[in-house]
Structure formats: structure tokens, C-alpha cells
Motif scaffolding. Structure first.
Motif, PDB file in Angstrom:
ATOM      1  N   ALA A 155      43.741  40.981  38.413  1.00 28.65           N
ATOM      2  CA  ALA A 155      44.515  41.061  37.170  1.00 28.65           C
ATOM      3  C   ALA A 155      45.262  42.392  37.085  1.00 28.65           C
ATOM      4  O   ALA A 155      46.433  42.425  36.683  1.00 28.65           O
ATOM      5  N   ALA A 156      44.602  43.488  37.461  1.00 30.92           N
ATOM      6  CA  ALA A 156      45.258  44.796  37.403  1.00 30.92           C
ATOM      7  C   ALA A 156      46.452  44.860  38.345  1.00 30.92           C
ATOM      8  O   ALA A 156      47.457  45.498  38.038  1.00 30.92           O
ATOM      9  N   TYR A 157      46.366  44.172  39.476  1.00 29.90           N
ATOM     10  CA  TYR A 157      47.454  44.203  40.450  1.00 29.90           C
ATOM     11  C   TYR A 157      48.619  43.313  40.038  1.00 29.90           C
ATOM     12  O   TYR A 157      49.765  43.664  40.242  1.00 29.90           O
ATOM     13  N   THR A 158      48.312  42.169  39.445  1.00 25.85           N
ATOM     14  CA  THR A 158      49.377  41.205  39.153  1.00 25.85           C
ATOM     15  C   THR A 158      49.973  41.346  37.761  1.00 25.85           C
ATOM     16  O   THR A 158      51.130  41.005  37.558  1.00 25.85           O
ATOM     17  N   ILE A 159      49.209  41.848  36.787  1.00 25.95           N
ATOM     18  CA  ILE A 159      49.687  41.926  35.410  1.00 25.95           C
ATOM     19  C   ILE A 159      49.551  43.370  34.930  1.00 25.95           C
ATOM     20  O   ILE A 159      48.435  43.853  34.714  1.00 25.95           O
ATOM     21  N   ASP A 160      50.658  44.049  34.763  1.00 22.82           N
ATOM     22  CA  ASP A 160      50.626  45.440  34.317  1.00 22.82           C
ATOM     23  C   ASP A 160      49.995  45.560  32.928  1.00 22.82           C
ATOM     24  O   ASP A 160      50.333  44.804  32.022  1.00 22.82           O
ATOM     25  N   GLY A 161      49.063  46.499  32.788  1.00 24.76           N
ATOM     26  CA  GLY A 161      48.439  46.751  31.502  1.00 24.76           C
ATOM     27  C   GLY A 161      47.300  45.808  31.159  1.00 24.76           C
ATOM     28  O   GLY A 161      46.715  45.893  30.085  1.00 24.76           O
ATOM     29  N   SER A 162      46.913  44.893  32.063  1.00 24.76           N
ATOM     30  CA  SER A 162      45.872  43.937  31.740  1.00 24.76           C
ATOM     31  C   SER A 162      44.488  44.563  31.776  1.00 24.76           C
ATOM     32  O   SER A 162      43.561  44.083  31.138  1.00 24.76           O
ATOM     33  N   VAL A 163      44.312  45.647  32.537  1.00 24.76           N
ATOM     34  CA  VAL A 163      43.034  46.344  32.613  1.00 24.76           C
ATOM     35  C   VAL A 163      43.270  47.732  32.042  1.00 24.76           C
ATOM     36  O   VAL A 163      43.907  48.572  32.678  1.00 24.76           O
ATOM     37  N   ASP A 196      54.801  38.430  57.575  1.00 26.42           N
ATOM     38  CA  ASP A 196      55.693  37.986  56.495  1.00 26.42           C
ATOM     39  C   ASP A 196      54.905  37.734  55.215  1.00 26.42           C
ATOM     40  O   ASP A 196      55.326  38.101  54.119  1.00 26.42           O
ATOM     41  N   ILE A 197      53.759  37.091  55.362  1.00 26.31           N
ATOM     42  CA  ILE A 197      52.932  36.774  54.188  1.00 26.31           C
ATOM     43  C   ILE A 197      52.364  38.058  53.582  1.00 26.31           C
ATOM     44  O   ILE A 197      52.358  38.231  52.365  1.00 26.31           O
ATOM     45  N   ALA A 198      51.909  38.985  54.424  1.00 20.38           N
ATOM     46  CA  ALA A 198      51.349  40.241  53.928  1.00 20.38           C
ATOM     47  C   ALA A 198      52.394  41.066  53.187  1.00 20.38           C
ATOM     48  O   ALA A 198      52.082  41.757  52.219  1.00 20.38           O
ATOM     49  N   ALA A 199      53.653  40.983  53.623  1.00 21.09           N
ATOM     50  CA  ALA A 199      54.720  41.759  52.996  1.00 21.09           C
ATOM     51  C   ALA A 199      55.260  41.102  51.726  1.00 21.09           C
ATOM     52  O   ALA A 199      56.096  41.690  51.039  1.00 21.09           O
ATOM     53  N   ALA A 200      54.768  39.922  51.399  1.00 21.38           N
ATOM     54  CA  ALA A 200      55.308  39.185  50.250  1.00 21.38           C
ATOM     55  C   ALA A 200      54.989  39.854  48.925  1.00 21.38           C
ATOM     56  O   ALA A 200      55.680  39.633  47.941  1.00 21.38           O
ATOM     57  N   GLY A 201      53.931  40.661  48.856  1.00 25.15           N
ATOM     58  CA  GLY A 201      53.603  41.324  47.596  1.00 25.15           C
ATOM     59  C   GLY A 201      52.236  40.928  47.103  1.00 25.15           C
ATOM     60  O   GLY A 201      51.247  41.031  47.817  1.00 25.15           O
TER      61      GLY A 201
END
Length: 118
Positions: free
Chosen positions: A104-112, A7-12
Motif C-alpha cells: 500500500a505504501a508503494y502503490t498509494i501515496d500517503g496510505s501509510v 521489462d516486467i521489473a522496469a514496469a514500476g
């Protein structure tokens, strides 16, 4: 609480995964981190004044330091040890910067800017 690792792994992303961990689990994680940090800070001599770096034999003894009675670094000449410690610090800092870049690249689009395909 009925939450599985699946469940935790599927959270995103990691922030959502942390939010899925029950409060008791979060408190356990923070307590262990706090204990290890406090233990390391009260070792004599302090690691910033020539004491051992990262040695916490209370919980973990990967190379048998308790059995042998001496750390593995006691067999290395001081000049080589100083060079290895400086290299470890530099590489550790770069690894932390790299890990934060991935996060940062995974959580915030365009941050890297150099990461394409998102």
C-alpha cells in the motif's frame, strides 16, 4: 510474446508489473494457484480438522517426507506442536499485514502515515 523479466521489473509497481505479464502467463499462474488450493482443500483429513497444514507432496517435498514416510511434526510432542502452530498463525498474520502495508505504501501515496520520504 516478446517480454523479458527485465521489462516486467522496469514496469514500476506490482500492479503495472502484473499488467505487463502476457495473458497466457497470468492464466498459468492462476491455474497453479487454483490447483494447489483445490488439492489442499480435498486432502483427508482437512487441515481445519487436524490434517496436515501446508503439505503438498505432489509438487514439493523439502524435507524428504516421501522418503522418510512421516512428516517432521510427528517427532514433536503435542503440547509443543500446538504452541508452535499458534505462534506460526500469529506471526503469519502479522507478516501478511506487514506485506500489505509495504504494498500500500508503494502503490498509494500517503496510505501509510508513518512512512516518510515519498
Amino acid at each position: 510474446v516478446d517480454v523479458t523479466f527485465g521489462d516486467i521489473a522496469a514496469a514500476g509497481n506490482p500492479v503495472q508489473q502484473w499488467a505487463m505479464v502476457p495473458l497466457v502467463g497470468q492464466l498459468q499462474i492462476l491455474f497453479v494457484i487454483g490447483f494447489l488450493e483445490t488439492y489442499a482443500e480435498y486432502q483427508k483429513p482437512h487441515y481445519m480438522k487436524g490434517g496436515p497444514i501446508g503439505r503438498i507432496p505432489v509438487l514439493w517435498d523439502p524435507v524428504g517426507q516421501l522418503i522418510r514416510g512421516e512428516p517432521i511434526t510427528d517427532t514433536i510432542p503435542e503440547d509443543v506442536l500446538a504452541k508452535k502452530r499458534a505462534s506460526e498463525l500469529a506471526n503469519g498474520r502479522l507478516a501478511m499485514i506487514g506485506a500489505m502495508g509495504f504494498s500500500a505504501a508503494y502503490t498509494i501515496d500517503g496510505s501509510v502515515p508513518l512512512v516518510f520520504g515519498q
